[in-house]
Structure formats: structure tokens, C-alpha cells
Design a protein around this motif. Structure first.
Motif, PDB file in Angstrom:
ATOM      1  N   ILE A  56      -2.435   2.546 -14.659  1.00 43.70           N
ATOM      2  CA  ILE A  56      -2.672   3.675 -16.114  1.00 43.70           C
ATOM      3  C   ILE A  56      -3.561   2.542 -17.113  1.00 43.70           C
ATOM      4  N   LYS A  57      -2.754   2.239 -17.742  1.00 44.41           N
ATOM      5  CA  LYS A  57      -2.861   0.903 -18.846  1.00 44.41           C
ATOM      6  C   LYS A  57      -3.921   0.839 -18.520  1.00 44.41           C
ATOM      7  N   ALA A  58      -4.021  -0.196 -17.353  1.00 45.15           N
ATOM      8  CA  ALA A  58      -5.471  -0.910 -16.497  1.00 45.15           C
ATOM      9  C   ALA A  58      -6.738  -0.087 -16.361  1.00 45.15           C
ATOM     10  N   GLY A  59      -6.170   0.949 -16.240  1.00 48.37           N
ATOM     11  CA  GLY A  59      -7.961   2.007 -16.186  1.00 48.37           C
ATOM     12  C   GLY A  59      -8.088   2.812 -17.459  1.00 48.37           C
ATOM     13  N   ALA A  60      -7.237   2.677 -18.240  1.00 51.49           N
ATOM     14  CA  ALA A  60      -7.385   2.632 -19.072  1.00 51.49           C
ATOM     15  C   ALA A  60      -8.498   1.645 -20.249  1.00 51.49           C
ATOM     16  N   LYS A  61      -8.154   0.734 -20.086  1.00 52.80           N
ATOM     17  CA  LYS A  61      -8.678  -0.988 -20.587  1.00 52.80           C
ATOM     18  C   LYS A  61     -10.344  -1.047 -20.026  1.00 52.80           C
ATOM     19  N   LEU A  62     -10.510  -0.703 -18.347  1.00 55.62           N
ATOM     20  CA  LEU A  62     -11.347  -0.544 -17.982  1.00 55.62           C
ATOM     21  C   LEU A  62     -12.436   1.010 -18.199  1.00 55.62           C
ATOM     22  N   ARG A  63     -12.047   1.647 -18.596  1.00 48.53           N
ATOM     23  CA  ARG A  63     -13.161   3.809 -19.496  1.00 48.53           C
ATOM     24  C   ARG A  63     -12.792   2.372 -20.632  1.00 48.53           C
ATOM     25  N   THR A  64     -12.316   1.733 -21.688  1.00 53.34           N
ATOM     26  CA  THR A  64     -12.479   1.745 -23.363  1.00 53.34           C
ATOM     27  C   THR A  64     -13.545   0.494 -22.459  1.00 53.34           C
ATOM     28  N   ALA A  65     -14.062  -0.496 -21.659  1.00 51.75           N
ATOM     29  CA  ALA A  65     -14.697  -1.265 -21.735  1.00 51.75           C
ATOM     30  C   ALA A  65     -16.336  -1.050 -20.458  1.00 51.75           C
ATOM     31  N   SER A  66     -15.956   0.189 -20.266  1.00 47.36           N
ATOM     32  CA  SER A  66     -17.066   0.953 -19.643  1.00 47.36           C
ATOM     33  C   SER A  66     -18.216   1.603 -21.178  1.00 47.36           C
ATOM     34  N   ASN A  67     -19.693   1.710 -20.642  1.00 53.51           N
ATOM     35  CA  ASN A  67     -20.359   2.818 -21.267  1.00 53.51           C
ATOM     36  C   ASN A  67     -20.709   3.817 -21.080  1.00 53.51           C
ATOM     37  N   ASP A  68     -20.367   3.579 -20.135  1.00 54.16           N
ATOM     38  CA  ASP A  68     -21.539   4.616 -18.703  1.00 54.16           C
ATOM     39  C   ASP A  68     -20.389   6.408 -18.690  1.00 54.16           C
ATOM     40  N   ALA A  69     -20.589   7.284 -19.529  1.00 52.18           N
ATOM     41  CA  ALA A  69     -20.105   8.253 -19.849  1.00 52.18           C
ATOM     42  C   ALA A  69     -20.001   8.791 -18.599  1.00 52.18           C
ATOM     43  N   ALA A  70     -20.800   8.850 -17.336  1.00 50.22           N
ATOM     44  CA  ALA A  70     -20.365   9.352 -15.972  1.00 50.22           C
ATOM     45  C   ALA A  70     -19.827   9.026 -15.019  1.00 50.22           C
ATOM     46  N   SER A 117     -20.031   2.128 -15.202  1.00 47.32           N
ATOM     47  CA  SER A 117     -21.390   1.313 -15.289  1.00 47.32           C
ATOM     48  C   SER A 117     -21.274  -0.208 -14.522  1.00 47.32           C
ATOM     49  N   GLU A 118     -22.514   0.212 -13.938  1.00 47.76           N
ATOM     50  CA  GLU A 118     -23.045  -0.808 -12.525  1.00 47.76           C
ATOM     51  C   GLU A 118     -22.664  -2.365 -12.988  1.00 47.76           C
ATOM     52  N   ALA A 119     -22.052  -3.141 -13.809  1.00 50.20           N
ATOM     53  CA  ALA A 119     -22.449  -4.384 -14.434  1.00 50.20           C
ATOM     54  C   ALA A 119     -21.204  -3.971 -14.495  1.00 50.20           C
ATOM     55  N   GLU A 128     -28.873   5.584   3.709  1.00 44.20           N
ATOM     56  CA  GLU A 128     -29.394   5.778   2.923  1.00 44.20           C
ATOM     57  C   GLU A 128     -28.784   6.060   1.451  1.00 44.20           C
ATOM     58  N   VAL A 129     -28.119   6.588   0.972  1.00 41.00           N
ATOM     59  CA  VAL A 129     -27.194   7.355  -0.128  1.00 41.00           C
ATOM     60  C   VAL A 129     -25.867   6.247  -0.164  1.00 41.00           C
ATOM     61  N   CYS A 130     -25.876   5.527  -0.006  1.00 40.41           N
ATOM     62  CA  CYS A 130     -24.624   5.106  -0.222  1.00 40.41           C
ATOM     63  C   CYS A 130     -25.233   3.395  -1.698  1.00 40.41           C
ATOM     64  N   PRO A 131     -24.314   3.781  -3.123  1.00 34.23           N
ATOM     65  CA  PRO A 131     -24.784   3.025  -3.291  1.00 34.23           C
ATOM     66  C   PRO A 131     -23.980   1.028  -3.066  1.00 34.23           C
ATOM     67  N   LYS A 132     -25.473   0.559  -4.248  1.00 38.66           N
ATOM     68  CA  LYS A 132     -24.665  -0.900  -4.174  1.00 38.66           C
ATOM     69  C   LYS A 132     -22.986  -0.888  -4.379  1.00 38.66           C
ATOM     70  N   LEU A 133     -21.807  -1.315  -3.122  1.00 39.06           N
ATOM     71  CA  LEU A 133     -20.530  -1.631  -3.288  1.00 39.06           C
ATOM     72  C   LEU A 133     -19.714  -3.215  -3.526  1.00 39.06           C
ATOM     73  N   PHE A 134     -19.244  -3.250  -4.549  1.00 40.35           N
ATOM     74  CA  PHE A 134     -19.400  -4.739  -4.638  1.00 40.35           C
ATOM     75  C   PHE A 134     -17.823  -5.775  -4.271  1.00 40.35           C
TER      76      PHE A 134
END
Length: 426
Positions: A240-254, A257-259, A412-418
Motif C-alpha cells: 500500500i505504501k508502494a502504491g501511494a508512492k506510485l500514485r504520487t509519481a504519476s501525473n495521469d489522473a485517470a 502514466s505511460e512513462a 486490436e484494442v490491447c494497450p502497450k504492455l511493459f
């Protein structure tokens, strides 16, 4: 006498080690039915039944508790002043508050001790307190704290509403309010939280009554009691702490982010082994609500029968990235019918949302189970909108009953997977 006790204890230990066997707690039974009240000689001589009806009732009550086996609560939100410790820190100061025998505040110390044990077992612990954050941070440096405050997350310390603080904690944890307990010594604060969050279990910490404090601790233990501690339980707080860090690091509200997803260094481990002793898979199926195909639950026996069929499959997925490990977070199960795969149940932990794990699960099924079409036993429930949104994103329309996704349509619809993908084989 001790030799007989050794044999009995050894026998009970062997039973308790079995995956699907539970043993009645002897101390609980002694509390409900003292030894002196168990024997009924007249009943034994007249009918061959050696126990009093009161004792038989207590045994039946304890057995019923084991059979019912209500799911343990997931998180506890606690007040601080006169609850986690005795005294008001803002008035008395950091050095004057207590939780020990010398100050007759051992009830607070026992409460800290229980929370420390629960935290070690994977229970989420948070604080909601009307207080000065600076003073609380100063208290965290005291070496005699029984509950290390680094095990408490998040810390909602401010002068605002506790109901709003509880709401923020639940959002951070991303759990249902019905799996949360809130503890406070103030009846008014409890009433505010209970009114705003009726599904939260609100308990008052009994400050001046030692007997009530003891019963409070017993009740709290029962709410969080579990028969087995899994790997996922032990890493829950860090994930959960890691998820909070991940959300903080992301700029994509939805979502992330892809990056950020590309840089997360994520790894998914899949397994197609139908392991009936995998309690985590059954736990996910029976407790997950938001990403849940239809809300279907399984008993131990129906789960074993399902996996024993030759045409059924089971896919489990574990996840980790540079922010931390989430453990086993997804389960899909269903039946094979030629080139069509029928998914009967599909769940994913809310901690794994927005990482495109669900896309990787479908890709793995298409790539490894030789199918051209996957059908889903989808049923909309009051809580599973995240899964409905995922299907709607793939189909580009509202999912009908028993929707189908073809391999070509998914490609056709699958986004890029990393993710790096690993498979555990027998």
C-alpha cells in the motif's frame, strides 16, 4: 497426567496443521464453560450423556463459530490521546503521557501490544487524531513505544473532522468500509464516524474500566483473528505504501502514466497449476468485490470439486515492480471447450488496479491455452463497476450477459504492455 496431556496436545497439533481443519480454542471454551460446570453425572447415568446442557451449548456455539468462519477485518483506525496512550499529548507533553503499569495505564500498553501483533500479521493500522502533527512526530522518537509508529499508515493528524480523516484512510487503503474498525475513547467522535460511515465497525476504548478494557481486547482479537498468515498478509502494508508512492509519481489522473508504467520494472508471474491447497486463490475469490466478474463465492468443497474436473483451468498471477511486491493478486478460473475458453470467475485485488495486469492476464490465456474466443460469465453487481469498465473498454460498448472477446479483437484494442512475464511450471 502430563503424559496424557502430551498425547492430546500432539493429536490436536496434528489436526490443526491440516489445511481445512480448525480446532476450538480451549481458553475460549473455559471462559464460556468452566470445568466445574461441565459434568452432569445424573444425565450420564440415566442417558449416557455426561455433559450439562450449558456445556453442550457452549461447545455447539464454538463449533458454529468455526463453521461460519466470518472473514477477518482488514484494517484498524485508531485515535491517539487517551486511546493509544493515556493523557492528552498537547497538554501534558511528550514525556508525561503513559501506557505502563507504573502509571496505571497498562490497558493502553496492552492495546499497543495487540496492534503491534496485528500489524505483524498483515492488518493495516492507521491513526486519525485531532492533534498537532509536530508533537506526534516528536513522540514517535520515544524508545519505549510498544507499537512502532512506522507500522501506522497513513497518519491523519490534524484539527479537522475525524469522519473525513477516516474517509481518506479508507481511500488510501482502497478497502471496503465493512472491513474497517475505528477505535476512539470519545463517544461523540464515534457517533460522527458511525453516522458518516455506517459500515465501519466503531468501538469505544473504555478508559477507566479494567474489566471492560480486557473484554475490548478480546473482542478486537476476534474481529481480526485468522487461522493462517499468508505472504500477501505480511507484505500488505508495504504494497500500500508502494502504491501511494506510485500514485504520487504519476501525473495521469485517470491512471498511471505511460512513462511511469514503462519505468516501473514490473514483473508478472503466472501459474496454471490447479492447487487445491492454494488458500490465497480461494481467499481472493471469496473476498474481492470491485474487480469481480460476477460475485460468485466458493466453499472449500465446491472449490475442490471445480478444480478436480478435467476441463477446468486455474490461472493465478503474482506481481512486483520497483515500488514493491504485491504478491498474488489475480485469479481466473473456468472451462475449456475447444477453441473457446469460458471464464466462470475472475477477480483482481484493488491494490493492482491501473497497472494493465488484467490485459496481461487475457493475453496470457490467448497465448497459452490455444483459444480464439474467451467468453465471460459476467453479472453486474453493486460493487464490480471496475471490471464492467474494463470489459466496456475492450468491447467499446456496455457488456451484455456472457460477453465474448476474440483474440483478434483483443489484439486490436490491447494497450502497450511493459511487464516481464514469467510462468511457474510443475
Amino acid at each position: 497426567e502430563f503424559a496424557l496431556k502430551e498425547e492430546l496436545t500432539s493429536f490436536a497439533l496434528g489436526l490443526a496443521a491440516l489445511q481445512r481443519v480448525r480446532v476450538v480454542n480451549e481458553q475460549r471454551l473455559l471462559q464460556l464453560s468452566p470445568l466445574a460446570q461441565r459434568r452432569d453425572v445424573k444425565s450420564e447415568w440415566l442417558a449416557g450423556f455426561p455433559y450439562s446442557l450449558a456445556h453442550a451449548s457452549s461447545v455447539a456455539e464454538n463449533l458454529a463459530r468455526l463453521i461460519e468462519n466470518p472473514p477477518p477485518k482488514k484494517g484498524l483506525i485508531t485515535d491517539l490521546d487517551n486511546t493509544l496512550w493515556s493523557g492528552i499529548i498537547g497538554e501534558a507533553g511528550v514525556s508525561e503521557i503513559s501506557w505502563d503499569l507504573d502509571h496505571h495505564s497498562q490497558g493502553n500498553g496492552l492495546y499497543q501490544q495487540l496492534l503491534k501483533t496485528l500489524a505483524e500479521e498483515g492488518v493495516l493500522i492507521a491513526a486519525a487524531s485531532k492533534n498537532d502533527p509536530g508533537i506526534v512526530e516528536e513522540l514517535a522518537q520515544r524508545e519505549d513505544l510498544i507499537l512502532p509508529l512506522d507500522r501506522v499508515f497513513p497518519f491523519e493528524v490534524s484539527w479537522g473532522s475525524k469522519a473525513q480523516a477516516v474517509e481518506r484512510v479508507i481511500a488510501t487503503w482502497n478497502v471496503g468500509p465493512d472491513s474497517v474498525v475505528f477505535v476512539d475513547d470519545d463517544a461523540l467522535e464515534l457517533a460522527e464516524v458511525q453516522t458518516a460511515h455506517p459500515q465501519v465497525t466503531c468501538l469505544r476504548f473504555p478508559r477507566q474500566d479494567p474489566a471492560a478494557q480486557f473484554q475490548f481486547l478480546v473482542d478486537l482479537r476476534d474481529l481480526f483473528g485468522r487461522s493462517k498468515i499468508s505472504e500477501e498478509d505480511q507484505i500488505r502494508l508495504e504494497s500500500i505504501k508502494a502504491g501511494a508512492k506510485l500514485r504520487t509519481a504519476s501525473n495521469d489522473a485517470a491512471g498511471f502514466s505511460e512513462a511511469l508504467l514503462e519505468q516501473a520494472d514490473a514483473e508478472i508471474t503466472f501459474s496454471l497449476q490447479k492447487d487445491v491447497d492454494d488458500t490465497r486463490a480461494l481467499e481472493l475469490l471469496n473476498k474481492t468485490n470491485q474487480f469481480n466478474l460476477n460475485g460468485r463465492r466458493y466453499s472449500d468443497s465446491t472449490w475442490q470439486q471445480h478444480l478436480a474436473k478435467n476441463d477446468t483451468f486455474l490461472l493465478t498471477a503474482s506481481y512486483k515492480d520497483r515500488f514493491g511486491a504485491l504478491g498474488k493478486i489475480a485469479v481466473l478460473t473456468g472451462r475449456r471447450n475447444g477453441k473457446v475458453l469460458a471464464v466462470d470467475s475472475w477477480v483482481m485485488s484493488c491494490r493492482a488496479f491501473a497497472r494493465r495486469i488484467e490485459h496481461q492476464c487475457l493475453k496470457f490465456l490467448f497465448d497459452n491455452l490455444d483459444c480464439n474466443v474467451i467468453s465471460f460469465d459476467y453479472l453486474q453487481t453493486p460493487k464490480n463497476s471496475p471490471l464492467g469498465s474494463f470489459l466496456r473498454g475492450i468491447l467499446k460498448h456496455q457488456p451484455p450477459p456472457s460477453p465474448e472477446i476474440s483474440k483478434d479483437n483483443f489484439a486490436e484494442v490491447c494497450p502497450k504492455l511493459f511487464h516481464r512475464v514469467r510462468e511457474v511450471r510443475e
